[in-house]
Scaffold this motif. Sequence first.
Motif, PDB file in Angstrom:
ATOM      1  N   GLU A  67       0.837  -1.202   0.000  1.00 42.81           N
ATOM      2  CA  GLU A  67       0.000   0.000   0.000  1.00 42.81           C
ATOM      3  C   GLU A  67       0.872   1.251   0.000  1.00 42.81           C
ATOM      4  O   GLU A  67       0.596   2.206  -0.730  1.00 42.81           O
ATOM      5  N   GLN A  70       2.161   1.802  -3.414  1.00 41.96           N
ATOM      6  CA  GLN A  70       1.114   2.350  -4.277  1.00 41.96           C
ATOM      7  C   GLN A  70       0.916   3.840  -4.004  1.00 41.96           C
ATOM      8  O   GLN A  70       0.792   4.638  -4.936  1.00 41.96           O
ATOM      9  N   TYR A  71       0.896   4.211  -2.702  1.00 42.37           N
ATOM     10  CA  TYR A  71       0.726   5.615  -2.352  1.00 42.37           C
ATOM     11  C   TYR A  71       1.902   6.446  -2.854  1.00 42.37           C
ATOM     12  O   TYR A  71       1.727   7.566  -3.323  1.00 42.37           O
ATOM     13  N   GLN A  72       3.094   5.871  -2.772  1.00 43.92           N
ATOM     14  CA  GLN A  72       4.274   6.567  -3.264  1.00 43.92           C
ATOM     15  C   GLN A  72       4.157   6.800  -4.764  1.00 43.92           C
ATOM     16  O   GLN A  72       4.469   7.888  -5.251  1.00 43.92           O
ATOM     17  N   GLN A  74       1.397   7.004  -6.438  1.00 38.91           N
ATOM     18  CA  GLN A  74       0.362   8.018  -6.637  1.00 38.91           C
ATOM     19  C   GLN A  74       0.928   9.417  -6.385  1.00 38.91           C
ATOM     20  O   GLN A  74       0.612  10.357  -7.124  1.00 38.91           O
ATOM     21  N   VAL A  75       1.758   9.544  -5.343  1.00 36.96           N
ATOM     22  CA  VAL A  75       2.367  10.842  -5.040  1.00 36.96           C
ATOM     23  C   VAL A  75       3.233  11.285  -6.215  1.00 36.96           C
ATOM     24  O   VAL A  75       3.171  12.444  -6.645  1.00 36.96           O
TER      25      VAL A  75
END
Length: 134
Positions: A67, A70-72, A74-75
Amino acid sequence: QDASNAHASDEANEVKRLRKQLVAMEKGRKEHVQRSTTQARAAQLTIASQAKILQEKAGNLEVAQQEAQQYQQQVVSHQMELDHVMQAMQRTFAEKEQLVARLAQMQEQNLKLQAEHAEKAFTNNIGVGGMQFR
């Protein structure tokens, strides 16, 4: 013979005493084995339980790491989008400045043309009017 009977009786008593001692020792050994076995089973269950908890935590950690990745991503994606928007805004502001400068030039030219037109109209009116008065 009394001495022989007494000796045999002493031996019999010694054998009884040794048998009781052996029975007591065997009983103690069995209890010790049973306690050790119970403790070993309890330790085995504890270890199995802790291993299961660690596996769950490792699984949760792996999920959390995925997760986070994935967030990285997205950033990074949002940062790239933001960079594109900022570049577009800079281009738009530069175009606006050019348009404002062009508008100022056109307004200045318009004022000059109006002044020239007014001057010509005034001159023509004076000329026309001057002929009428002759």
